[in-house]
Design an enzyme around this catalytic site. Structure first.
Site, PDB file in Angstrom:
ATOM      1  N   ASN A 206       0.869  -1.181   0.000  1.00  0.00           N
ATOM      2  CA  ASN A 206       0.000   0.000   0.000  1.00  0.00           C
ATOM      3  C   ASN A 206       0.905   1.230   0.000  1.00  0.00           C
ATOM      4  OD1 ASN A 206       0.804   0.468   2.710  1.00  0.00           O
ATOM      5  ND2 ASN A 206      -0.940  -0.689   3.521  1.00  0.00           N
TER       6      ASN A 206
ATOM      7  N   LYS B 147       1.592   3.492   2.279  1.00  0.00           N
ATOM      8  CA  LYS B 147       2.427   3.618   3.479  1.00  0.00           C
ATOM      9  C   LYS B 147       3.623   2.673   3.395  1.00  0.00           C
ATOM     10  CE  LYS B 147       2.082   3.355   8.568  1.00  0.00           C
ATOM     11  NZ  LYS B 147       2.934   2.188   8.866  1.00  0.00           N
ATOM     12  N   GLU B 148       3.374   1.443   2.985  1.00  0.00           N
ATOM     13  CA  GLU B 148       4.452   0.456   2.884  1.00  0.00           C
ATOM     14  C   GLU B 148       5.447   0.837   1.788  1.00  0.00           C
ATOM     15  OE1 GLU B 148       1.462  -3.095   4.371  1.00  0.00           O
ATOM     16  OE2 GLU B 148       1.807  -2.757   2.230  1.00  0.00           O
TER      17      GLU B 148
ATOM     18  N   ASP C 278      -6.129  -8.414   2.692  1.00  0.00           N
ATOM     19  CA  ASP C 278      -6.105  -9.880   2.583  1.00  0.00           C
ATOM     20  C   ASP C 278      -6.951 -10.347   1.401  1.00  0.00           C
ATOM     21  OD1 ASP C 278      -4.596  -9.800   4.876  1.00  0.00           O
ATOM     22  OD2 ASP C 278      -6.205 -10.457   6.213  1.00  0.00           O
TER      23      ASP C 278
END
Length: 338
Positions: free
Chosen positions: A210, A212-213, A284
């Protein structure tokens, strides 16, 4: 071995093809425990509410929730993970059996606890979360056990999902070994990364961070609006330089998803208007759908569009719940995803 061949030509054929797939999911499994009750007074011992418990529930979390999503889509999930020789581990194995999931890839260890996240809720609000876990890497014995289970199960898989929550089950050495083994057997690898091992997943098939990652993993700063699109696309280019994945799929929260295939053709897919109840577990669902599409050889934009649709659908449900296959098919037909 992978079921390759020609990708399904229609959505009903695609969803029927899901049923023939086997997915190996390796990474961090956990228990999500919930305690519901009423809080009508403060404790005389400390300025905290007293919760009178009305019910409790244990649910499968982490990589095990990905397995539930894979199962809900009709495919056969195989979990490969390390848990403790403790009560949490016993409950997790019981839940696996109760939900029809295989525990043959689960390694029990006396050196680490099973990750359990316990939430205390009253009057529709979470008052407290208690985490029982360690984040240290596996020791030699645990790593050998995990590797042996992975190698035993790999030949049955059509695709491998790496579900990394930074709890120590995956490390750079094991990740590279597992990716290389899969590549040697022609089995695609799909990655849901976290910060610690972000740069370890070299040569995977699909990489799904995402925003942020992506920022944290590459140590880059950029915003999440259209004005920052050049910086965002530069970050994706940098990701490609470092990891050389075939497909990059970035979830953009309420702005949908971004996908870029091996020919470096970028596609932005907007989110669909929804009544959002809970975003828990959406990632997920996205990785589960993406993995099945990759196993069937679907084009990257179609894979992203279907994953985007599924991630949005589960956000309409309260709590972490697997995707409903019939609902996803109906929406995919309505939106003409394929």
């Amino acid at each position: 071995m992978p079921v390759a061949a020609v990708p399904p030509a229609s959505l009903p054929e695609l969803f029927a093809a899901f049923d023939r797939l086997t997915v190996l999911i390796v990474g961090d499994v956990m228990m999500d425990a919930y305690v519901w009750g009423k809080a009508t007074r403060l404790s005389p011992e400390a300025p905290v509410p007293v919760v009178n418990v009305s019910r409790t529930e244990q649910r499968l979390g982490g990589a095990a929730n990905v397995a539930l999503n894979v199962q809900a889509l009709g495919a056969t999930p195989l979990l490969c993970a390390v848990i403790g020789e403790d009560q949490g581990g016993d409950q997790l194995v019981e839940l696996l059996h109760a939900t029809g999931l295989s525990a043959e890839g689960i390694v029990r260890s006396g050196y680490r606890p099973t990750t359990v996240k316990q939430r205390i809720l009253a009057h529709g609000q979470q008052l407290l979360r208690i985490d029982s876990e360690v984040e240290t890497d596996l020791n030699g014995e645990e790593n050998a056990g995990l590797t042996a289970r992975f190698e035993q199960l790999l030949s049955r898989a059509d695709v491998v999902i790496f579900e990394d929550y930074d709890k120590g089950v995956l490390n750079e050495t094991s990740i590279q070994h597992f990716v290389q083994l899969a590549r040697q057997q022609g089995i695609p690898t799909v990655v849901d990364p976290k910060k610690k091992n972000f740069l370890a997943y070299r040569n995977c098939t699909l990489f799904k961070p995402n925003l942020k990652e992506l920022r944290e993993g590459l140590k880059l700063e950029f915003g999440d609006n259209d004005a920052d699109r050049p910086q965002f696309e530069a970050a994706v280019a940098r990701l490609r330089e470092v990891l050389t994945p075939e497909i990059v799929l970035v979830t953009l929260s309420e702005r949908g998803v971004f996908v870029e295939n091996s020919e470096r053709k970028p596609t932005y897919i907007p989110a669909h208007l929804r009544s959002i109840s809970d975003v828990s577990g959406a990632g997920d669902t996205v990785i589960s759908i993406a993995a099945l599409c990759v196993a069937l050889g679907l084009p990257a934009p179609t894979t992203a569009a279907l994953a985007n649709l599924g991630g949005g659908l589960v956000c309409e449900q309260v709590g972490v719940v697997p995707i409903e296959k019939t609902l996803l098919l109906a929406e995919a037909q309505e939106k003409r995803v394929l």
